[in-house]
Design a protein around this motif. Structure first.
Motif, PDB file in Angstrom:
ATOM      1  N   SER A 134     -23.118  13.577   7.764  1.00 42.67           N
ATOM      2  CA  SER A 134     -23.804  12.365   7.664  1.00 42.67           C
ATOM      3  C   SER A 134     -25.074  12.583   7.320  1.00 42.67           C
ATOM      4  O   SER A 134     -25.647  11.705   6.618  1.00 42.67           O
ATOM      5  CB  SER A 134     -23.962  11.769   9.077  1.00 42.67           C
ATOM      6  OG  SER A 134     -24.373  12.603  10.213  1.00 42.67           O
ATOM      7  N   ALA A 135     -25.586  13.583   7.326  1.00 42.44           N
ATOM      8  CA  ALA A 135     -27.372  13.801   7.127  1.00 42.44           C
ATOM      9  C   ALA A 135     -27.568  13.593   5.307  1.00 42.44           C
ATOM     10  O   ALA A 135     -28.513  12.664   5.280  1.00 42.44           O
ATOM     11  CB  ALA A 135     -27.559  15.104   7.145  1.00 42.44           C
ATOM     12  N   PRO A 136     -26.849  13.947   4.812  1.00 39.76           N
ATOM     13  CA  PRO A 136     -26.840  13.462   3.027  1.00 39.76           C
ATOM     14  C   PRO A 136     -26.863  12.095   2.813  1.00 39.76           C
ATOM     15  O   PRO A 136     -27.567  11.326   1.942  1.00 39.76           O
ATOM     16  CB  PRO A 136     -25.756  14.358   2.447  1.00 39.76           C
ATOM     17  CG  PRO A 136     -25.447  15.369   3.221  1.00 39.76           C
ATOM     18  CD  PRO A 136     -25.596  14.897   4.670  1.00 39.76           C
ATOM     19  N   LEU A 137     -25.917  11.381   3.847  1.00 37.24           N
ATOM     20  CA  LEU A 137     -25.704   9.987   3.510  1.00 37.24           C
ATOM     21  C   LEU A 137     -26.990   8.993   3.806  1.00 37.24           C
ATOM     22  O   LEU A 137     -27.660   8.399   3.282  1.00 37.24           O
ATOM     23  CB  LEU A 137     -24.472   9.447   4.317  1.00 37.24           C
ATOM     24  CG  LEU A 137     -23.247   9.844   4.037  1.00 37.24           C
ATOM     25  CD1 LEU A 137     -22.257   9.546   4.746  1.00 37.24           C
ATOM     26  CD2 LEU A 137     -22.747   9.724   2.840  1.00 37.24           C
ATOM     27  N   TYR A 138     -27.458   9.587   5.279  1.00 36.49           N
ATOM     28  CA  TYR A 138     -28.774   8.949   5.438  1.00 36.49           C
ATOM     29  C   TYR A 138     -30.103   9.191   4.768  1.00 36.49           C
ATOM     30  O   TYR A 138     -30.956   8.484   4.643  1.00 36.49           O
ATOM     31  CB  TYR A 138     -29.146   9.215   6.984  1.00 36.49           C
ATOM     32  CG  TYR A 138     -28.411   8.366   7.904  1.00 36.49           C
ATOM     33  CD1 TYR A 138     -28.645   7.295   8.476  1.00 36.49           C
ATOM     34  CD2 TYR A 138     -27.041   9.019   8.457  1.00 36.49           C
ATOM     35  CE1 TYR A 138     -27.724   6.256   9.223  1.00 36.49           C
ATOM     36  CE2 TYR A 138     -26.184   8.277   9.477  1.00 36.49           C
ATOM     37  CZ  TYR A 138     -26.460   6.949   9.745  1.00 36.49           C
ATOM     38  OH  TYR A 138     -26.047   6.253  10.789  1.00 36.49           O
ATOM     39  N   ASP A 152     -30.327   6.928  -5.721  1.00 33.58           N
ATOM     40  CA  ASP A 152     -28.655   6.977  -6.076  1.00 33.58           C
ATOM     41  C   ASP A 152     -28.223   6.200  -5.356  1.00 33.58           C
ATOM     42  O   ASP A 152     -28.238   6.175  -4.139  1.00 33.58           O
ATOM     43  CB  ASP A 152     -28.234   8.148  -6.598  1.00 33.58           C
ATOM     44  CG  ASP A 152     -29.191   9.044  -7.490  1.00 33.58           C
ATOM     45  OD1 ASP A 152     -29.698   8.124  -8.564  1.00 33.58           O
ATOM     46  OD2 ASP A 152     -29.314  10.184  -7.617  1.00 33.58           O
ATOM     47  N   PRO A 153     -26.874   5.502  -5.646  1.00 33.97           N
ATOM     48  CA  PRO A 153     -25.935   4.984  -4.841  1.00 33.97           C
ATOM     49  C   PRO A 153     -25.076   5.816  -4.220  1.00 33.97           C
ATOM     50  O   PRO A 153     -25.088   6.919  -4.562  1.00 33.97           O
ATOM     51  CB  PRO A 153     -25.156   4.058  -5.631  1.00 33.97           C
ATOM     52  CG  PRO A 153     -25.202   4.770  -6.957  1.00 33.97           C
ATOM     53  CD  PRO A 153     -26.646   5.307  -7.125  1.00 33.97           C
ATOM     54  N   ILE A 154     -24.590   5.515  -2.890  1.00 31.05           N
ATOM     55  CA  ILE A 154     -23.609   6.350  -2.029  1.00 31.05           C
ATOM     56  C   ILE A 154     -22.149   5.797  -2.823  1.00 31.05           C
ATOM     57  O   ILE A 154     -21.488   4.797  -2.560  1.00 31.05           O
ATOM     58  CB  ILE A 154     -23.604   6.142  -0.667  1.00 31.05           C
ATOM     59  CG1 ILE A 154     -25.229   6.236  -0.303  1.00 31.05           C
ATOM     60  CG2 ILE A 154     -22.542   6.843   0.169  1.00 31.05           C
ATOM     61  CD1 ILE A 154     -25.117   6.158   1.347  1.00 31.05           C
ATOM     62  N   ASP A 155     -21.665   6.646  -3.682  1.00 32.08           N
ATOM     63  CA  ASP A 155     -20.435   6.161  -4.310  1.00 32.08           C
ATOM     64  C   ASP A 155     -18.993   7.155  -3.698  1.00 32.08           C
ATOM     65  O   ASP A 155     -19.529   8.134  -2.838  1.00 32.08           O
ATOM     66  CB  ASP A 155     -20.442   6.407  -5.896  1.00 32.08           C
ATOM     67  CG  ASP A 155     -21.008   7.532  -6.349  1.00 32.08           C
ATOM     68  OD1 ASP A 155     -20.984   8.782  -5.580  1.00 32.08           O
ATOM     69  OD2 ASP A 155     -21.350   7.835  -7.375  1.00 32.08           O
ATOM     70  N   ASP A 156     -18.042   7.187  -4.214  1.00 34.29           N
ATOM     71  CA  ASP A 156     -16.897   7.771  -3.738  1.00 34.29           C
ATOM     72  C   ASP A 156     -17.149   9.283  -4.217  1.00 34.29           C
ATOM     73  O   ASP A 156     -16.705  10.250  -3.487  1.00 34.29           O
ATOM     74  CB  ASP A 156     -15.592   7.315  -4.641  1.00 34.29           C
ATOM     75  CG  ASP A 156     -15.122   5.810  -3.975  1.00 34.29           C
ATOM     76  OD1 ASP A 156     -15.674   5.558  -2.985  1.00 34.29           O
ATOM     77  OD2 ASP A 156     -14.365   5.346  -4.897  1.00 34.29           O
ATOM     78  N   ALA A 157     -17.754   9.495  -5.257  1.00 35.28           N
ATOM     79  CA  ALA A 157     -17.779  10.865  -5.762  1.00 35.28           C
ATOM     80  C   ALA A 157     -18.804  11.538  -4.832  1.00 35.28           C
ATOM     81  O   ALA A 157     -18.685  12.697  -4.261  1.00 35.28           O
ATOM     82  CB  ALA A 157     -18.428  11.027  -6.992  1.00 35.28           C
ATOM     83  N   PHE A 158     -19.894  10.829  -4.186  1.00 43.33           N
ATOM     84  CA  PHE A 158     -20.727  11.346  -3.182  1.00 43.33           C
ATOM     85  C   PHE A 158     -20.143  11.618  -2.019  1.00 43.33           C
ATOM     86  O   PHE A 158     -20.545  12.741  -1.613  1.00 43.33           O
ATOM     87  CB  PHE A 158     -22.118  10.540  -3.203  1.00 43.33           C
ATOM     88  CG  PHE A 158     -23.254  11.158  -2.587  1.00 43.33           C
ATOM     89  CD1 PHE A 158     -24.022  12.183  -2.805  1.00 43.33           C
ATOM     90  CD2 PHE A 158     -23.425  10.464  -1.077  1.00 43.33           C
ATOM     91  CE1 PHE A 158     -25.152  12.818  -2.020  1.00 43.33           C
ATOM     92  CE2 PHE A 158     -24.470  11.045  -0.345  1.00 43.33           C
ATOM     93  CZ  PHE A 158     -25.170  12.108  -0.634  1.00 43.33           C
ATOM     94  N   ILE A 159     -19.336  10.791  -1.558  1.00 46.71           N
ATOM     95  CA  ILE A 159     -18.732  11.192  -0.350  1.00 46.71           C
ATOM     96  C   ILE A 159     -17.902  12.098  -0.332  1.00 46.71           C
ATOM     97  O   ILE A 159     -18.214  12.957   0.470  1.00 46.71           O
ATOM     98  CB  ILE A 159     -18.128   9.657   0.089  1.00 46.71           C
ATOM     99  CG1 ILE A 159     -18.965   8.597   0.499  1.00 46.71           C
ATOM    100  CG2 ILE A 159     -16.884   9.904   1.104  1.00 46.71           C
ATOM    101  CD1 ILE A 159     -18.439   7.244   0.662  1.00 46.71           C
ATOM    102  N   THR A 160     -16.973  12.393  -1.445  1.00 45.42           N
ATOM    103  CA  THR A 160     -16.155  13.421  -1.653  1.00 45.42           C
ATOM    104  C   THR A 160     -16.954  14.705  -1.588  1.00 45.42           C
ATOM    105  O   THR A 160     -16.544  15.607  -0.764  1.00 45.42           O
ATOM    106  CB  THR A 160     -15.448  13.492  -2.772  1.00 45.42           C
ATOM    107  OG1 THR A 160     -14.833  12.004  -3.032  1.00 45.42           O
ATOM    108  CG2 THR A 160     -14.412  14.649  -2.977  1.00 45.42           C
ATOM    109  N   ARG A 161     -18.178  14.986  -2.309  1.00 49.48           N
ATOM    110  CA  ARG A 161     -18.878  16.234  -2.020  1.00 49.48           C
ATOM    111  C   ARG A 161     -19.500  16.376  -0.724  1.00 49.48           C
ATOM    112  O   ARG A 161     -19.491  17.628  -0.308  1.00 49.48           O
ATOM    113  CB  ARG A 161     -20.129  15.934  -3.150  1.00 49.48           C
ATOM    114  CG  ARG A 161     -20.838  17.238  -3.496  1.00 49.48           C
ATOM    115  CD  ARG A 161     -21.884  17.269  -4.536  1.00 49.48           C
ATOM    116  NE  ARG A 161     -23.065  16.505  -4.400  1.00 49.48           N
ATOM    117  CZ  ARG A 161     -23.614  15.358  -5.244  1.00 49.48           C
ATOM    118  NH1 ARG A 161     -22.810  14.859  -5.799  1.00 49.48           N
ATOM    119  NH2 ARG A 161     -24.738  14.875  -4.616  1.00 49.48           N
TER     120      ARG A 161
END
Length: 209
Positions: free
Chosen positions: A175-179, A187-196
């Motif tokens: 969760s830390a990178p998301l917050y 940058d947006p929180i997109d599917d690629a970022f969540i997968t990473r």
């Protein structure tokens, strides 16, 4: 038909209907309306633009009702933040640690992408010296970690994660990178970022799957 034969029917018609039983109760409805109004007001104007009068008007209740139950702006914000952690975020149980983490990350992304959440998070940080708000922030995170930890516990039981895996550390890694992206990045929180984020979490904490 005689008068006597008609009397039972008349008596039945004259019997007042039994009132329908209310569900929830007015107190719960008032609380929900006030806390929703508080979150909306903070999201739009920050706590510096929050007044109990505006919250009461937005919630459709008397200002005295809000003062009687909460008393201060910070108490309102504290209660609203606590409520935010508990609503609409069921703990995933897909049978796969990767899929569970995917759903958790999507829940976090959905929450922090709501209009004004960045301002709300910033407000709770700015008010960290206020005991009520600080306690609410701790309740928020503890509640989130406690619920999410079940995902890690089940993954350990299935053999997908090592037995010594720490649930809180894994959820923090996810969760830390998301917050961080919410509060600092553009940058947006997109599917690629969540997968990473999921890949990094599973790699760091020794996934077996």
């Amino acid at each position: 038909m005689s008068q006597r034969e008609r009397e039972p029917e008349n008596e039945q018609a004259a019997t007042p209907p039994v009132p329908r039983r209310r569900t929830g109760g007015r107190s719960a409805r008032v609380r929900d309306a006030v806390l929703t109004a508080t979150l909306d007001q903070v999201a739009e104007h920050g706590i510096e633009g929050l007044t109990i009068g505006d919250v009461a008007a937005r919630a459709g209740v008397a200002e005295t009702t809000v003062y009687r139950r909460w008393g201060t702006r910070t108490a309102l914000v504290a209660d609203a933040v606590t409520e935010l952690a508990a609503v609409g975020n069921p703990t995933p149980d897909t049978g796969s640690v990767r899929e569970d983490l995917q759903q958790l990350a999507e829940q976090i992304s959905h929450l922090i992408s709501r209009p004004g959440i960045a301002r709300l998070v910033g407000t709770t940080i700015a008010l960290s010296t206020d005991p009520e708000v600080a306690a609410a922030r701790h309740r928020f995170w503890n509640d989130r970690f406690e619920r999410s930890s079940e995902v890690v516990t089940r993954a350990i039981e299935r053999g997908e994660l090592p037995e010594d895996a720490e649930p809180r550390e894994i959820i923090e890694t996810l969760s830390a990178p998301l917050y961080f992206r919410l509060l600092v990045g553009d940058d947006p929180i997109d599917d690629a970022f969540i997968t990473r984020c999921i890949d990094n979490t599973l790699t760091l904490h020794g996934t077996k799957g």
